[in-house]
Design an enzyme around this catalytic site. Structure first.
Site, PDB file in Angstrom:
ATOM      1  N   GLY A   1      42.923  19.019  28.209  1.00 21.38           N
ATOM      2  CA  GLY A   1      42.597  19.927  27.119  1.00 21.38           C
ATOM      3  C   GLY A   1      41.932  21.137  27.760  1.00 21.38           C
TER       4      GLY A   1
ATOM      5  CG  HIS B   1      48.321  22.612  36.281  1.00 18.99           C
ATOM      6  ND1 HIS B   1      47.968  23.050  37.535  1.00 18.99           N
ATOM      7  CD2 HIS B   1      48.697  23.717  35.594  1.00 18.99           C
ATOM      8  CE1 HIS B   1      48.111  24.375  37.595  1.00 18.99           C
ATOM      9  NE2 HIS B   1      48.547  24.796  36.432  1.00 18.99           N
TER      10      HIS B   1
ATOM     11  CD  GLU C   1      32.488  17.737  29.638  1.00 18.22           C
ATOM     12  OE1 GLU C   1      33.216  17.208  30.504  1.00 18.22           O
ATOM     13  OE2 GLU C   1      32.897  18.021  28.512  1.00 18.22           O
TER      14      GLU C   1
ATOM     15  CG  HIS D   1      36.448  21.736  26.374  1.00 16.54           C
ATOM     16  ND1 HIS D   1      37.654  22.413  26.330  1.00 16.54           N
ATOM     17  CD2 HIS D   1      36.761  20.440  26.566  1.00 16.54           C
ATOM     18  CE1 HIS D   1      38.642  21.567  26.494  1.00 16.54           C
ATOM     19  NE2 HIS D   1      38.126  20.356  26.637  1.00 16.54           N
TER      20      HIS D   1
ATOM     21  NE  ARG E   1      32.522  14.588  25.641  1.00 16.25           N
ATOM     22  CZ  ARG E   1      33.458  14.998  26.448  1.00 16.25           C
ATOM     23  NH1 ARG E   1      33.785  14.271  27.478  1.00 16.25           N
ATOM     24  NH2 ARG E   1      34.062  16.136  26.223  1.00 16.25           N
TER      25      ARG E   1
ATOM     26  N   GLY F   1      41.079  23.848  36.713  1.00 18.07           N
ATOM     27  CA  GLY F   1      40.243  24.968  37.161  1.00 18.07           C
ATOM     28  C   GLY F   1      39.620  24.691  38.520  1.00 18.07           C
TER      29      GLY F   1
ATOM     30  CG  ASN G   1      32.890   9.925  26.721  1.00 16.01           C
ATOM     31  OD1 ASN G   1      33.260   9.794  25.555  1.00 16.01           O
ATOM     32  ND2 ASN G   1      33.450  10.787  27.550  1.00 16.01           N
TER      33      ASN G   1
ATOM     34  NE  ARG H   1      45.155  18.558  23.167  1.00 12.54           N
ATOM     35  CZ  ARG H   1      43.857  18.486  23.450  1.00 12.54           C
ATOM     36  NH1 ARG H   1      43.008  19.277  22.851  1.00 12.54           N
ATOM     37  NH2 ARG H   1      43.421  17.613  24.323  1.00 12.54           N
TER      38      ARG H   1
HETATM   39  P1  ADP Z   1      40.610  15.875  30.842  1.00  8.65           P
HETATM   40  O1  ADP Z   1      40.776  17.036  29.928  1.00  8.65           O
HETATM   41  O2  ADP Z   1      41.440  14.695  30.475  1.00  8.65           O
HETATM   42  O3  ADP Z   1      39.178  15.549  31.200  1.00  8.65           O
HETATM   43  P2  ADP Z   1      40.810  16.800  33.605  1.00  8.65           P
HETATM   44  O4  ADP Z   1      39.706  17.789  33.540  1.00  8.65           O
HETATM   45  O5  ADP Z   1      40.643  15.609  34.464  1.00  8.65           O
HETATM   46  O6  ADP Z   1      41.315  16.372  32.175  1.00  8.65           O
HETATM   47  O7  ADP Z   1      42.111  17.621  34.119  1.00  8.65           O
HETATM   48  C1  ADP Z   1      43.351  17.022  34.271  1.00  8.65           C
HETATM   49  C2  ADP Z   1      44.308  18.094  34.815  1.00  8.65           C
HETATM   50  O8  ADP Z   1      43.811  18.562  36.075  1.00  8.65           O
HETATM   51  C3  ADP Z   1      45.726  17.605  35.049  1.00  8.65           C
HETATM   52  O9  ADP Z   1      46.650  18.545  34.536  1.00  8.65           O
HETATM   53  C4  ADP Z   1      45.818  17.558  36.549  1.00  8.65           C
HETATM   54  O10 ADP Z   1      47.096  17.903  37.000  1.00  8.65           O
HETATM   55  C5  ADP Z   1      44.860  18.620  37.014  1.00  8.65           C
HETATM   56  N1  ADP Z   1      44.471  18.370  38.397  1.00  8.65           N
HETATM   57  C6  ADP Z   1      44.957  18.994  39.472  1.00  8.65           C
HETATM   58  N2  ADP Z   1      44.441  18.519  40.608  1.00  8.65           N
HETATM   59  C7  ADP Z   1      43.601  17.554  40.271  1.00  8.65           C
HETATM   60  C8  ADP Z   1      42.769  16.678  41.023  1.00  8.65           C
HETATM   61  N3  ADP Z   1      42.721  16.714  42.351  1.00  8.65           N
HETATM   62  N4  ADP Z   1      42.044  15.799  40.323  1.00  8.65           N
HETATM   63  C9  ADP Z   1      42.095  15.751  38.975  1.00  8.65           C
HETATM   64  N5  ADP Z   1      42.862  16.567  38.231  1.00  8.65           N
HETATM   65  C10 ADP Z   1      43.613  17.453  38.857  1.00  8.65           C
END
Ligand code: ADP
Length: 401
Positions: A211, A283, A384, A179, A91, A332, A8, A240
C-alpha cells in the site's frame, strides 16, 4: 525496566514487539500465525536468535499467553516479571475523532467499535487483540495508535470531497488518509537527522509499499495526503488502482458483467502493478520483468513513477515550498530505480539526486541528494512499532505524575 509491548493484531495473526524504552531497542519481535486455525505457529526473535514454536493457538489470548511464557522462562527468557512491561501499544487503522493516540478506556473502545462498518475485514481482529491484551496484561496501560490520526490536521479544502455536503455531515464521507504513523515517524526522524525543528520543514513523505501513500508535512503537520476515505485512493499500488475516474465504474461493471462488489474487488485486488503489468503485485518482480523487456511491466513502472512525481510537484505547490523528500517502506527503501526515476527531471524544484549514492542504497538511513541539492532527499526506513511504543510510553509516563 520500562518495556512496552507493541501489538499489531489481525483476524488470525498477531505481530508483536517488546521494546526497551530507555534504549529504544527491540528486545523481542515475532508473529503468532494461524490463530483459531489448525497448525498454529509462533515465531520469536530475540537477541539475534530465532525460535519457532508450533502449537495450536485456539484464540488470541492463548497466543499472547504463550508469548508471555516465552518472555518469562527458559532459554527464551528476556524479562523477570510481567511487571517489566509498563504499557501495551496497539496499532489501529482508524479513529474518526482522535487526532492523537489515546488510552483505551471503555469510551474509547466504544468509539473504535463504532468504526467496524468501515473496516469489516481488519477491525474485528484488532479488537480481539485489544481484548486479549486487556486480559493477559491486565492493569497495564493500553494505548491505541491510529493510522489516520496524523492526518486529522488537514484543512477542509484538503479533506472534503466535492459531493453533496450532507454525505459528509451525515455519513462522514471525506478524505482521512492512512500510514500516518509512518509519515509521522520519518518526518520527525528527518528533522532530527537535519538538526532542525520539524516546525521549520516542508517535507513530502513517500511511503511506498504494497500500500502506498504520499503526505505533505508542513511544519510537522500533515496538510494533505493521497489516500482518501479508504486506502484505495491516490497512487496505484500492488493490486489497488489508486485514483481513477469514478464514472468509469458503471461502464466497467456493465462490460464485465459485475455488480458493485465485483468491481470493488477488481479495483482493490486485481489492479495496480498487477493489473497493468499482468506480472505481479510485487514491485521487484515487475522491475525484473522490465529489465527483460516486458512492455506492460514498463508501462506499470512508468505510471507509478509519474504519479509520484506529480504528487511531489503538487504538494510543493500546496506547501509553497519544499525542503525534503523522504522515501520509505519496502519499495521506497529498496528500489534505487524508482527513486532515480522519480527524482529525474525535478531540478526545477531543486531536487538533485546523487546517482551513485542512490544506486548503492538498499534501505540504509542516508541522504541520497547531491551536496548542492536545494531539496534534501533521504531514505529513512520506517519504524511504526517504535512510534507506537513511544506514544504508549508517553501516556504511561503522564499517568505516573
Ligand atoms: P506492506 O505495505 O505490505 O507493509 P512493504 O512495505 O513490505 O509492504 O513493501 C512491499 C513492497 O516492497 C513490494 O512491492 C516489494 O517488491 C518491495 N520491495 C522491494 N525490495 C524489497 C526488499 N528487499 N524487501 C522488502 N520489500 C521489498
Amino acid at each position: 525496566m520500562n518495556n512496552v509491548f507493541v501489538v499489531n493484531a489481525g483476524s488470525s495473526s498477531l505481530k508483536y514487539q517488546l521494546i526497551d524504552m530507555e534504549s529504544e531497542q527491540v528486545l523481542v519481535s515475532g508473529n503468532c500465525e494461524r490463530i483459531g486455525i489448525d497448525g498454529g505457529k509462533i515465531t520469536y526473535k530475540y537477541f539475534g536468535t530465532k525460535k519457532v514454536v508450533e502449537t495450536d493457538l485456539p484464540n488470541h489470548k492463548a497466543a499472547l499467553d504463550r508469548v508471555v511464557d516465552l518472555l518469562l522462562s527458559g532459554e527464551t527468557k528476556v524479562i523477570d516479571s510481567i511487571d517489566d512491561i509498563v504499557a501495551v501499544g496497539h496499532r489501529l487503522a482508524f479513529s474518526r475523532v482522535s487526532p492523537c493516540s489515546n488510552e483505551i478506556t471503555p469510551e474509547v473502545l466504544k468509539d473504535i467499535e463504532a468504526t467496524t462498518e468501515m473496516f469489516p475485514l481488519h477491525l474485528p481482529g484488532m479488537l480481539t487483540g485489544i481484548r486479549a491484551c486487556q486480559d493477559t496484561f491486565s492493569g497495564k496501560v493500553q494505548v491505541a495508535v491510529y493510522d489516520n490520526s496524523f492526518h486529522l490536521t488537514m484543512p477542509p479544502k484538503a479533506y472534503m470531497y466535492a459531493i453533496p455536503y450532507d454525505y459528509y455531515k451525515d455519513y462522514g464521507f471525506r478524505r482521512y488518509g492512512y500510514h500516518g504513523t509512518s509519515h509521522r515517524y520519518v518526518s520527525l526522524r528527518l528533522a532530527k537527522l537535519l538538526g532542525k525543528p520539524v516546525e521549520e520543514l516542508k517535507i513530502v513523505s513517500c511511503h511506498l509499499g504494497n500500500g502506498s501513500s504520499l503526505c505533505a508535512v508542513d511544519g510537522g503537520k500533515s496538510v494533505d495526503t493521497t489516500m482518501g476515505y479508504t486506502a484505495l485512493a491516490g497512487l496505484m499500488m500492488g493490486t489497488r488502482s489508486g485514483d481513477i475516474d469514478p464514472s468509469l465504474l458503471l461502464p466497467m461493471a456493465q462490460k464485465a458483467g459485475l455488480d458493485l462488489e465485483g468491481i470493488h474487488n477488481v479495483i482493490n485486488k486485481k489492479s495496480g502493478l498487477l493489473g497493468v503489468s499482468g506480472v505481479s503485485s510485487d514491485h521487484r518482480d515487475v522491475e525484473n520483468a522490465c529489465a527483460e523487456g516486458n512492455e506492460r511491466a514498463q508501462i506499470a513502472i512508468d505510471m507509478l513513477n509519474y504519479q509520484i512525481q506529480k504528487y511531489i510537484g503538487s504538494y510543493a505547490a500546496a506547501m509553497n515550498g519544499l525542503d525534503a523528500v523522504i522515501f520509505t517502506a519496502g519499495i521506497g527503501e529498496h528500489s534505487p530505480g524508482l527513486r532515480q526515476e522519480v527524482c529525474r527531471n525535478m531540478e526545477f524544484l531543486g531536487i538533485q539526486i546523487d546517482e551513485e549514492k542512490n544506486a548503492a542504497n538498499h534501505g540504509d538511513e542516508e541522504e541520497i541528494s547531491t551536496s548542492d541539492s536545494r531539496v534534501k532527499v533521504w531514505v529513512i526506513p520506517t519504524n511504526e512499532e517504535l512510534m507506537i511504543a513511544r506514544d504508549a510510553y508517553a501516556i504511561y509516563q503522564s499517568k505516573q505524575k
